[in-house]
Enzyme design. Structure first.
Site, PDB file in Angstrom:
ATOM      1  N   CYS A 184      24.073  33.666 -13.360  1.00 22.94           N
ATOM      2  CA  CYS A 184      23.907  32.329 -12.774  1.00 22.94           C
ATOM      3  C   CYS A 184      23.308  32.437 -11.374  1.00 22.94           C
ATOM      4  CB  CYS A 184      25.247  31.606 -12.692  1.00 22.94           C
ATOM      5  SG  CYS A 184      26.055  31.295 -14.280  1.00 22.94           S
ATOM      6  N   CYS A 228      29.770  34.188 -12.170  1.00 19.76           N
ATOM      7  CA  CYS A 228      28.699  34.503 -13.131  1.00 19.76           C
ATOM      8  C   CYS A 228      27.502  35.116 -12.417  1.00 19.76           C
ATOM      9  CB  CYS A 228      28.306  33.224 -13.876  1.00 19.76           C
ATOM     10  SG  CYS A 228      26.845  33.375 -14.905  1.00 19.76           S
TER      11      CYS A 228
END
Length: 316
Positions: A80, A77
């Site tokens: 993230c 991700c």
């Protein structure tokens, strides 16, 4: 999103943790390095640590002493990786007033399911064992600071005011946060006292003085929402809405309660269904309420984006 600091209201069932609350740690699989353990020395507890399906019960218990921010992330991700350093920086600067528990959703599917992680990064908190939704997606550092400040206020209202010693450092040496502008400080104090009218007045005055004050505008939207639901009974509100499916006032109350309780999609769906059912000349208040709630949740939130798309399809 920036979570409003309301006693009790935002603590209402954002996610279902019942299957995780009493989960024992597996003896053959010790918690990761840095995860809190019941017999660890207090001074050894780090401010940022990993948590797993097996060790989550200990984190729930820790949240009865100090607010625990949960960062749901994954290696693949990209957002993230942008957000995590920001979270770690702000938590570290708060010098033990919050801790950050990181959950790799790929390695811990039970936690991902328990937190209803439909998209990541997803950030929430635990206060006294109860979940508090914060925001999804990579958000700016200042927004993280604002949300965490409100989280600390919420935690204080629920008696969670402990700190953890900073491992290898002196909490007193941590950099101090800049003071809030006077009207913002007045609004925060009023929110802590449950005096939403005074908080609204303070934020309104801040906007008179500086119409570009984004934080005051966001705070005003949040505190107006809290004022609307103050004293409302969810069960009675749902019964009234069921009895009057196209009653604007009745549907508004339930939608507001759902947003405060973390059920954002339910709130948007209810108002969009109402918008679709009403004649064109009666739709304006519903659109205005939707736009207000969009601003509270955050324009870049996936739920807002979906709801905006449906609203646009209903308009044209």
């Amino acid at each position: 999103m920036s979570i409003p600091a309301a006693p009790g209201s935002v603590m209402r069932g954002a996610v279902d943790l019942s299957s995780l609350r009493h989960r024992p740690a597996a003896p053959a699989s010790p918690p990761p390095t840095g995860a809190p353990t019941s017999d660890a020395p207090a001074g050894a507890l780090p401010l940022v640590f990993d948590v797993t399906d097996a060790t989550f019960g200990e984190v729930l218990e820790l949240s009865r002493t100090v607010p625990v921010v949960i960062d749901l992330w994954a290696e693949w991700c990209g957002p993230c990786k942008q957000l995590s350093p920001v979270l770690e920086k702000v938590v570290t600067e708060l010098a033990g007033r919050l801790v950050l528990a990181k959950v790799d959703v790929d390695a811990n599917p039970q936690l991902a399911q328990g937190f209803r992680a439909q998209s990541i990064p997803m950030v929430l908190a635990l206060v006294a064992g109860q979940p508090v939704p914060l925001f999804t997606g990579a958000v700016p550092e200042q927004q993280v600071r604002d949300v965490f400040a409100q989280l600390l206020q919420l935690a204080a209202q629920h008696g969670v005011t402990g700190t953890v010693p900073v491992a290898g450092g002196d909490a007193a040496a941590a950099p101090e946060e800049p003071p809030l502008p006077p009207l913002h400080a007045e609004a925060f104090a009023a929110i802590e006292e449950g005096d939403y009218a005074r908080a609204i007045s303070a934020y309104e005055q801040a906007l008179v003085e500086n119409p570009r004050d984004v934080e005051a505008r966001a705070g005003l939207g949040q505190v107006r929402l809290l004022a609307r639901v103050q004293g409302a009974d969810l069960q009675a509100a749902r019964a009234a809405a069921a009895a009057e499916p196209t009653g604007i006032a009745a549907q508004f109350v339930v939608a507001d309660l759902d947003v405060v309780g973390g059920h954002v999609d339910d709130a948007f769906g209810r108002l969009l269904d109402l918008f679709a059912a009403l004649p064109g000349e009666e739709r304006a208040p519903v659109r205005e309420r939707l736009l207000g709630l969009f601003g509270i949740v955050g324009d870049d939130d996936a739920r807002v984006i979906r709801a905006r798309a449906r609203l646009a399809s209903l308009l044209f």
